[in-house]
Design a protein around this motif. Structure first.
Motif, PDB file in Angstrom:
ATOM      1  N   MET A   1       0.728  -1.379  -0.059  1.00  0.00           N
ATOM      2  CA  MET A   1       0.070  -0.051   0.007  1.00  0.00           C
ATOM      3  C   MET A   1       0.839   1.307   0.041  1.00  0.00           C
ATOM      4  SD  MET A   1      -3.016   1.109   0.028  1.00  0.00           S
ATOM      5  CE  MET A   1      -4.030   0.297   0.443  1.00  0.00           C
ATOM      6  N   LYS A   2       2.089   1.175   0.704  1.00  0.00           N
ATOM      7  CA  LYS A   2       2.763   2.585   0.933  1.00  0.00           C
ATOM      8  C   LYS A   2       3.454   2.624  -0.539  1.00  0.00           C
ATOM      9  CE  LYS A   2       3.734   2.444   6.054  1.00  0.00           C
ATOM     10  NZ  LYS A   2       4.796   2.242   6.846  1.00  0.00           N
ATOM     11  N   GLU A   3       3.993   1.362  -1.096  1.00  0.00           N
ATOM     12  CA  GLU A   3       4.752   1.615  -2.333  1.00  0.00           C
ATOM     13  C   GLU A   3       3.701   2.308  -3.433  1.00  0.00           C
ATOM     14  OE1 GLU A   3       7.737  -1.733  -1.834  1.00  0.00           O
ATOM     15  OE2 GLU A   3       6.527  -2.087  -3.200  1.00  0.00           O
ATOM     16  N   SER A   4       2.492   1.724  -3.484  1.00  0.00           N
ATOM     17  CA  SER A   4       1.646   2.326  -4.282  1.00  0.00           C
ATOM     18  C   SER A   4       1.294   3.772  -4.059  1.00  0.00           C
ATOM     19  CB  SER A   4       0.180   1.329  -4.303  1.00  0.00           C
ATOM     20  OG  SER A   4      -0.351   1.453  -3.143  1.00  0.00           O
ATOM     21  N   LYS A   5       1.194   4.247  -2.985  1.00  0.00           N
ATOM     22  CA  LYS A   5       1.029   5.478  -2.540  1.00  0.00           C
ATOM     23  C   LYS A   5       1.979   6.470  -3.001  1.00  0.00           C
ATOM     24  CE  LYS A   5      -2.275   5.364   1.282  1.00  0.00           C
ATOM     25  NZ  LYS A   5      -2.383   5.672   2.785  1.00  0.00           N
ATOM     26  N   ALA A   6       3.266   6.031  -2.847  1.00  0.00           N
ATOM     27  CA  ALA A   6       4.480   6.727  -3.145  1.00  0.00           C
ATOM     28  C   ALA A   6       4.453   6.735  -4.608  1.00  0.00           C
ATOM     29  CB  ALA A   6       5.627   6.004  -2.541  1.00  0.00           C
ATOM     30  N   ALA A   7       4.308   5.351  -5.363  1.00  0.00           N
ATOM     31  CA  ALA A   7       4.172   5.605  -6.776  1.00  0.00           C
ATOM     32  C   ALA A   7       3.216   6.670  -7.624  1.00  0.00           C
ATOM     33  CB  ALA A   7       3.935   4.272  -7.416  1.00  0.00           C
ATOM     34  N   ARG A   8       1.943   6.535  -6.966  1.00  0.00           N
ATOM     35  CA  ARG A   8       1.043   7.569  -7.341  1.00  0.00           C
ATOM     36  C   ARG A   8       1.378   8.963  -6.963  1.00  0.00           C
ATOM     37  NH1 ARG A   8      -2.812   3.909  -4.867  1.00  0.00           N
ATOM     38  NH2 ARG A   8      -3.100   5.137  -3.222  1.00  0.00           N
ATOM     39  N   MET A   9       2.270   9.355  -5.879  1.00  0.00           N
ATOM     40  CA  MET A   9       2.506  10.502  -5.403  1.00  0.00           C
ATOM     41  C   MET A   9       3.694  11.113  -6.675  1.00  0.00           C
ATOM     42  SD  MET A   9       2.223  13.437  -3.754  1.00  0.00           S
ATOM     43  CE  MET A   9       1.384  13.053  -2.303  1.00  0.00           C
ATOM     44  N   ILE A  10       4.669  10.016  -6.788  1.00  0.00           N
ATOM     45  CA  ILE A  10       5.776  10.447  -7.644  1.00  0.00           C
ATOM     46  C   ILE A  10       5.031  10.740  -9.174  1.00  0.00           C
ATOM     47  CG2 ILE A  10       7.692   9.627  -9.275  1.00  0.00           C
ATOM     48  CD1 ILE A  10       8.066   7.918  -6.433  1.00  0.00           C
TER      49      ILE A  10
END
Length: 293
Positions: A1-10
């Motif tokens: 979940m954290k990785e997907s959030k970070a990817a979306r933010m990037i």
């Protein structure tokens, strides 16, 4: 979940970067050299620049500060972060492109192609959940307290700005600016699917209470709960809510975080009749109900 959030933010930040770049070049490469105004904060900044000689990039950053504060109070932290990022980059790019020669000195070409580039740039930024001009946050605030839409508030601001510019620089500049504004608006329509229209959101979910509470807490919007029944899945709760286009990215984020399996549809709203429940009024109603229980 954290990785997907970070990817979306990037991805969002990269889109905001590209949009800020295009919008800044449209302003400095096409519009400002030909004394054609954008609307909103940038339009005010261009007028002040022409009268005082101050740097446009600095004026845009300063004039947006109070709008960012309002945006934070009305929409939340995610909007604030992306808006600050976009406006800072926008100001930096404006400072860089200020030293670049004008792409054209033909007012008609500057109007058309400046409007096209500006619309694409602003549309990309808004689609990524940010903004480059703070007047829409004021529009959101006024629309929540009155029956006036966000688009109407922004249009009123811009009419005043263009009228002042006409008195100062000649009404031919105002006419060119209005054409640019129209082109920009239509391009934003294409990029972001709706410039002045509200969005109606319907969410079919198993986490109705959790999502509706999050929408109320983070957007200040109340939700209508409708009972439904799927042919295979059985009884479901459908949430219905009307939001502005700036709030739409936060709405999507809420649904993804609270129920990844939720089904959501988004449609344009051409007209709203009646008043929605204000956040403070609804909070007071909930407190009264809690006391009665």
């Amino acid at each position: 979940m954290k990785e997907s959030k970070a990817a979306r933010m990037i991805v969002s930040l990269l889109v905001i970067t590209g949009g800020s770049f295009l919008a800044a070049y449209a302003i400095e490469g096409f519009l400002v050299p030909n004394l054609i105004l954008d609307g909103g904060v940038v339009g005010v900044a261009i007028i002040v620049k022409e009268l005082t000689g101050l740097q446009l990039s600095i004026l845009v950053a300063i004039f947006n500060i109070p709008f960012l504060f309002v945006g934070y109070r009305q929409i939340g932290r995610n909007f604030l972060y992306k808006a600050i990022y976009g406006i800072v980059l926008y100001s930096v790019f404006l400072g860089i492109f200020e030293k670049v020669p004008a792409f054209t000195n033909d007012s008609i070409l500057a109007t058309v192609f400046g409007g096209l580039l500006l619309g694409i740039g602003v549309g990309l930024v808004i689609k990524a959940g940010g903004c480059l001009d703070g007047t829409e946050t004021i529009g959101i605030l006024i629309s929540k307290k009155t029956s006036i839409t966000v688009g109407q508030v922004v249009l009123l601001f811009n009419v005043i700005i263009f009228a002042v510019a006409g008195c100062l620089f000649g009404f031919d500049r105002t006419m060119y600016s209005l054409i640019t504004y129209f082109i920009t608006s239509k391009i934003i329509d294409l990029v972001d699917s709706g410039f002045e229209q509200a969005k109606a959101v319907m969410i079919i979910t198993n986490e109705s209470q959790k999502i509706s509470d999050a929408i109320f807490a983070r957007l200040g919007r109340t939700v209508t709960l409708i009972e439904g029944e799927g042919m295979i899945s059985g009884k479901k709760v459908v949430l219905y809510c009307v939001v502005t286009r700036i709030e739409l990215s936060e709405m999507k984020r809420i649904v993804k975080e609270d129920d990844a399996s939720a089904f959501m549809t988004i449609t344009d709203v051409s007209e709203i009749v009646g008043k929605h429940i204000k956040k403070k009024e609804e909070q007071h109603r909930r407190e009264q109900m809690a006391e009665e229980v």
